[in-house]
Write a protein that holds these residues in place. Structure first.
Motif, PDB file in Angstrom:
ATOM      1  N   PHE A 139       0.838  -1.198   0.000  1.00  0.00           N
ATOM      2  CA  PHE A 139       0.000   0.000   0.000  1.00  0.00           C
ATOM      3  C   PHE A 139       0.871   1.246   0.000  1.00  0.00           C
ATOM      4  O   PHE A 139       2.093   1.195   0.199  1.00  0.00           O
ATOM      5  N   LEU A 140       0.220   2.385  -0.207  1.00  0.00           N
ATOM      6  CA  LEU A 140       0.861   3.696  -0.137  1.00  0.00           C
ATOM      7  C   LEU A 140      -0.122   4.642   0.537  1.00  0.00           C
ATOM      8  O   LEU A 140      -1.337   4.473   0.404  1.00  0.00           O
ATOM      9  N   GLY A 189      -1.270   8.673   1.145  1.00  0.00           N
ATOM     10  CA  GLY A 189      -1.221  10.093   0.817  1.00  0.00           C
ATOM     11  C   GLY A 189      -2.056  10.854   1.827  1.00  0.00           C
ATOM     12  O   GLY A 189      -2.836  10.258   2.575  1.00  0.00           O
ATOM     13  N   THR A 219       2.374  10.953   6.588  1.00  0.00           N
ATOM     14  CA  THR A 219       2.147   9.752   5.776  1.00  0.00           C
ATOM     15  C   THR A 219       3.119   8.633   6.147  1.00  0.00           C
ATOM     16  O   THR A 219       2.753   7.454   6.129  1.00  0.00           O
ATOM     17  N   TYR A 254       6.289   2.310  -2.697  1.00  0.00           N
ATOM     18  CA  TYR A 254       6.200   3.645  -3.284  1.00  0.00           C
ATOM     19  C   TYR A 254       6.100   3.621  -4.805  1.00  0.00           C
ATOM     20  O   TYR A 254       5.877   4.659  -5.422  1.00  0.00           O
ATOM     21  N   PRO A 287       2.013   0.104  -5.548  1.00  0.00           N
ATOM     22  CA  PRO A 287       1.225  -0.455  -4.444  1.00  0.00           C
ATOM     23  C   PRO A 287      -0.081  -1.063  -4.941  1.00  0.00           C
ATOM     24  O   PRO A 287      -0.646  -0.609  -5.938  1.00  0.00           O
ATOM     25  N   THR A 313      -3.924   2.474  -2.626  1.00  0.00           N
ATOM     26  CA  THR A 313      -3.423   3.773  -2.182  1.00  0.00           C
ATOM     27  C   THR A 313      -4.477   4.453  -1.321  1.00  0.00           C
ATOM     28  O   THR A 313      -5.635   4.597  -1.743  1.00  0.00           O
ATOM     29  N   THR A 328      -5.809   7.841   0.728  1.00  0.00           N
ATOM     30  CA  THR A 328      -5.709   9.296   0.841  1.00  0.00           C
ATOM     31  C   THR A 328      -6.445   9.701   2.109  1.00  0.00           C
ATOM     32  O   THR A 328      -7.673   9.627   2.177  1.00  0.00           O
ATOM     33  N   LYS A 339      -4.936  -0.315  -7.434  1.00  0.00           N
ATOM     34  CA  LYS A 339      -4.336  -0.137  -8.758  1.00  0.00           C
ATOM     35  C   LYS A 339      -5.214  -0.840  -9.789  1.00  0.00           C
ATOM     36  O   LYS A 339      -5.839  -1.875  -9.504  1.00  0.00           O
TER      37      LYS A 339
END
Length: 391
Positions: free
Chosen positions: A92-93, A95, A126, A143, A146, A149, A151, A164
């Protein structure tokens, strides 16, 4: 770095920290963030705590910069867990969207005390959320690519998650006429997705697009599918041979690793060779089409006159678009047979993208069948026999 140099650097950190803390109350995360790149510490919070201990400084009020944004970080981790329920992921990422005032206060202190090369408050937030979420869920930060993602919106206290996209390739056959290739968009959102269409962008599922989309929604848990078609056909046309190739982009699918059948039948539509691919090719994809066309003439036509159709082989066919843009196509092979006094059938092997009805009737296509025979002709029906992708 020698021990004496390290001690000297730490003394400089303490000196600058004392100057900052005389004017501003900072949390451990924000204070440590300003100096972590000068030390071997891996945690801004631990470094900030160490600095305060060295200075005998105790925080009793809110942080000037973030207002103790990260103190209840477990709340935000829980929000991330709730938002990702149902998603399959191993990476995961994170934001974040911060209040403008938080960013401004951070910029003010970094500028006032000449703190160079320091990560922003957004980066710190983050990073901390990412570390805690990874530990909680036994997943990893990625990064580059992922699976999902997050937010985190600190202005609205909401967390959004997007997976994704998944890209697919397949071919469809249409075994019965009366089915459109494309589905009409939802009238309320014009295809963007809303509560009235369950975020699909379409309401009905009676076209090629609709039937395949409905199958993919269920398989992947995706709300929307965006198609790239390799050519198109009329509603009455059949699609035979190996089928018409297409690409599909699944928007934010909850499931990624799905076993796809080699063959799927949806009423009159058959989809073959459906499989995952890494990406959808950009730009136009060259192809050739083998097509059978049933033509009706306004008056009787002789077999001798039909011989003129052979003149259409291997010459540029110029198409003029609505804005005057011209493109050229080639008919590589052409055969014909007379059915009746005013009816004949043509079989062509042509460059993809030749508009068949316009080619027959002469609408902004030069030369065309009507012009070549000097008799007004109409396309009664056409079927796709084969689509061949150019290598």
């Amino acid at each position: 770095m020698q021990k004496s140099e390290m001690l000297e650097d730490y003394d400089n950190i303490l000196f600058k920290s004392r100057s900052i803390l005389k004017e501003y109350t900072l949390c451990d995360n924000c204070l440590g963030r300003f100096f972590i790149k000068l030390t071997g510490f891996s945690s801004s919070r631990r470094l900030g705590s160490r600095i305060k201990d060295s200075l005998n400084f105790t925080t009793i009020t809110k942080c000037y910069i973030c207002k103790n944004l990260l103190t209840p970080s477990n709340i935000y981790v829980k929000m991330m867990q709730d938002a990702s329920t149902g998603y399959e992921f191993s990476s995961f990422l994170v934001g974040a969207t911060l209040k403008r005032s938080v960013v401004d206060r951070d910029d003010k202190i970094r500028s006032k005390f000449r703190l160079r090369g320091v990560d922003s408050i957004k980066t710190e937030v983050t990073r901390e959320l990412g570390k805690k979420f990874a530990k909680k869920t036994k997943t990893s930060l990625d990064y580059l690519l992922p699976n999902i993602t997050f937010t985190m919106n600190f202005r609205t206290d909401k967390c959004e998650v997007k997976a994704k996209p998944v890209f697919l390739y397949g071919r469809y056959l249409k075994n019965k006429g009366g089915i459109s290739q494309k589905q009409e968009s939802c009238q309320d959102c014009k295809g963007t997705g809303c509560i009235f269409c369950s975020n699909h962008g379409i309401v009905h599922f009676d076209s090629v697009e609709g039937k395949i989309s409905q199958f993919l929604y269920k398989k992947f848990g995706s709300d929307q599918v965006k198609f790239t078609w390799i050519g198109g056909e009329d509603k009455t046309s059949l699609v035979k041979g190996d089928g018409r190739p297409f690409f599909a982009k699944l928007i934010s699918p909850k499931r990624q690793n799905i076993q796809l059948p080699k063959k799927s039948v949806f009423d009159e539509i058959t989809v073959n060779d459906l499989r995952k691919i890494d990406y959808i090719p950009r730009g136009s994809i060259p192809f050739r089409s083998k097509i059978t066309i049933l033509v009706m003439a306004k008056k009787g036509i002789s077999s001798n006159k039909l011989k003129k159709l052979k003149q259409l082989i291997n010459i540029p066919i110029t198409l003029t678009g609505t804005h005057g843009k011209q493109t050229k196509k080639i008919v590589h092979k052409l055969r014909y047979r007379k059915n009746s006094l005013q009816s004949f059938t043509i079989e062509i092997d042509t460059d993809g993208g030749l508009p068949i009805k316009r080619f027959v009737e002469g609408n902004s296509v030069i030369p065309n069948i009507t012009e070549m025979l000097n008799i007004k002709c109409f396309c009664k029906k056409f079927d796709i026999n084969q689509i061949i992708l150019s290598k």
